[in-house]
Design a protein around this motif. Structure first.
Motif, short mmCIF file in Angstrom:
data_model
loop_
_atom_site.label_atom_id
_atom_site.label_comp_id
_atom_site.label_asym_id
_atom_site.label_seq_id
_atom_site.Cartn_x
_atom_site.Cartn_y
_atom_site.Cartn_z
N THR A 222 0.84 -1.19 0.00
CA THR A 222 0.00 0.00 0.00
C THR A 222 0.88 1.25 0.00
O THR A 222 1.65 1.47 0.94
N PRO A 223 0.81 2.08 -1.05
CA PRO A 223 1.67 3.27 -1.09
C PRO A 223 1.18 4.34 -0.12
O PRO A 223 0.02 4.36 0.29
N GLN A 224 2.09 5.21 0.27
CA GLN A 224 1.71 6.34 1.11
C GLN A 224 0.80 7.28 0.32
O GLN A 224 1.03 7.52 -0.87
N PRO A 225 -0.27 7.79 0.94
CA PRO A 225 -1.14 8.73 0.22
C PRO A 225 -0.36 9.92 -0.30
O PRO A 225 0.54 10.44 0.37
N GLN A 227 0.82 13.51 -1.06
CA GLN A 227 0.76 14.74 -0.27
C GLN A 227 0.90 15.95 -1.19
O GLN A 227 1.19 15.83 -2.38
N THR A 275 -6.70 7.60 -2.20
CA THR A 275 -7.14 7.76 -0.82
C THR A 275 -8.18 8.87 -0.75
O THR A 275 -8.02 9.91 -1.40
N SER A 318 -10.35 8.89 6.96
CA SER A 318 -9.64 8.59 5.73
C SER A 318 -9.73 7.11 5.40
O SER A 318 -9.82 6.27 6.31
N SER A 320 -8.42 4.18 2.01
CA SER A 320 -7.73 3.99 0.73
C SER A 320 -8.27 2.77 0.01
O SER A 320 -8.66 1.77 0.64
N ARG A 372 -6.83 11.86 -3.00
CA ARG A 372 -5.38 11.83 -3.25
C ARG A 372 -5.13 10.75 -4.29
O ARG A 372 -5.19 9.55 -3.99
N ARG A 374 -2.82 8.91 -7.08
CA ARG A 374 -1.45 8.63 -7.54
C ARG A 374 -1.52 7.74 -8.79
O ARG A 374 -2.19 6.69 -8.78
#
Length: 449
Positions: A222-225, A227, A275, A318, A320, A372, A374
């Motif tokens: 799971t990638p970081q949301p 920013q 997300t 939040s 995702s 968010r 990506r």
């Protein structure tokens, strides 16, 4: 320009009549374009947001009305690439027919739209099945409304796939699409009929033999949301009017009971991660709404791919989407449904719904929502189709799609004038001013001549 001056020196009545006629035509075109922009799907969403009453769904302009049959013997035909509008009763099935060849994959998406204010049970939803003329099952798919029991547009899809590993449903001929409610007994659900939107699409075979094995390994972490600063994008009210998004952090406002649509182009080899954040309210809250924000991802054929549900207690929340593989033609051979659905390039739809029960505890809003998005990985070549899809370009990402995602303006059949009007925010009143301005300029030219 010289030719226009010579014309102006001719008989006064003829020159002025020509100029007036031209001005009228140009003014009328400006008014028509402005009015069309004002009543389009995005404008409908804006109008209902302003009035405080969210529109349940914006159907495709010009969708044909059709009545599903109780028997396959009387099933009306669906033409790939044409949008249809129909209805589904609370009990029983309705059927439609397709005439297919022996080489193309076919997909039928059905969007169900319950009436605002109706009720749905936890297990209620939409079921879509496809069978061949012999009654063999080609596919079935079921999508439900979720724990919040909030009525909103949901879509399920049916598939007829040509594959060496699937011996059934490979012949040319008649196929039948059957639509029904997931909870046929209807306990806890309103007995009223649901509106339907249907769209059939075809995907051509590949020029070379396609891979029949499962897709290769991919990064499932799971990638970081994403920013960064937020940018405002207003969501559309239906699939056709979905607002394009590219990679970025996007802010919108959503009311209880409202559903917003966005489209994210993803090319072959690219990977999506999304997300959704729901902002806090100034007064806080003392209650809790399970499944308050529902975020669903649909693929370019409007097939349900993945989803996440976010509970809400008045403070920021939040959620995702689960990790998704890069877009790959071979994904269709995977056993996991959300991997299999990532099978073609094109516009992937994000559909956000805020449960109507949120208003009971936290008010009518609107509530701040942040998406968010990506899009990682470089685009690569596709499978090499031996023909065109129907509708054309459905399973590819064009330069126009990328430009639309950067601007946030839906592609309207390549109509540059419409896109310019949408970008500039020209409505009916502005279009009238444009028409009057053209008339004034032509009148001044007449005076100079």
């Amino acid at each position: 320009m010289r030719g226009r001056c010579r014309t102006a020196r001719g008989p006064r009545g003829g020159a002025w009549s020509a100029l007036s006629s031209t001005a009228v035509r140009l003014g009328a075109v400006a008014v028509l374009l402005g009015a069309t922009a004002a009543v389009g799907p995005g404008a409908a969403a804006a109008a209902t947001e302003a009035s405080g009453t969210p529109a349940p769904y914006a159907f495709t302009d010009g969708a044909r009305s059709i009545e599903g049959a109780r028997s396959t013997a009387e099933a009306p035909p669906l033409e790939p690439g044409t949008a249809y509008r129909s209805s589904l009763p609370s009990r029983g099935k309705v059927s439609y027919s397709l005439r297919l060849d022996a080489t193309s994959n076919a997909y039928v998406s059905v969007t169900a739209v319950p009436s605002p204010g109706s009720t749905v049970s936890v297990i209620d939803g939409l079921k879509v099945s496809v069978q061949d003329a012999q009654g063999n099952s080609c596919s079935d798919d079921t999508v439900s409304f979720g724990a919040a029991r909030s009525p909103h547009p949901i879509a399920a899809w049916g598939r007829r796939e040509i594959s060496p590993t699937k011996p059934l449903c490979r012949s040319a001929g008649a196929y039948y699409v059957t639509v029904e409610r997931a909870d046929p007994e209807g306990e806890g659900s309103s007995p009223d009929a649901w509106d339907l939107e249907l769209l059939a699409m075809t995907e051509p075979r590949t020029a070379k033999a396609a891979a029949t094995g499962a897709p290769g390994a991919w990064n499932s972490a799971t990638p970081q949301p994403l920013q960064g600063g937020t940018e405002r994008r207003r969501g559309g009210a239906g699939f056709t009017g979905a607002t394009p998004l590219d990679q970025g952090v996007w802010r919108d406002y959503i009311r209880p009971g409202q559903t917003l649509f966005y489209a994210v182009p993803a090319d072959w080899g690219q990977q999506l991660a999304v997300t959704a954040d729901l902002g806090s309210i100034p007064s806080g809250g003392t209650g809790y709404t399970p499944g308050a924000l529902d975020l669903a991802l649909y693929n370019p054929a409007r097939g349900h791919t993945a989803g996440v549900s976010v509970g809400y207690d008045g403070e920021q929340a939040s959620g995702s989407l689960p990790p998704l593989p890069p877009v790959d033609h071979a994904n269709r051979n995977a056993a996991v449904a959300q991997v299999s659905a990532m099978r073609f390039a094109g516009s992937y739809y994000l559909v956000a719904h805020l449960a109507d029960s949120v208003a009971d505890t936290f008010g009518d809003g609107p509530f701040a929502m942040t998406l968010r998005v990506r899009v990682s990985g470089e685009p690569r070549g596709g499978p090499g189709y031996a023909g065109e899809s129907v509708p054309e370009g459905a399973f590819e990402v064009s330069d126009q799609d990328r430009e639309a995602a950067a601007e946030g303006v839906p592609v309207t059949g390549g109509d540059t004038a419409m896109r310019v009007l949408a970008v500039g925010g020209i409505g009916t009143g502005s279009a009238l001013l444009v028409g009057l301005g053209v008339w004034t300029v032509l009148a001044r030219r007449r005076g100079v001549a």
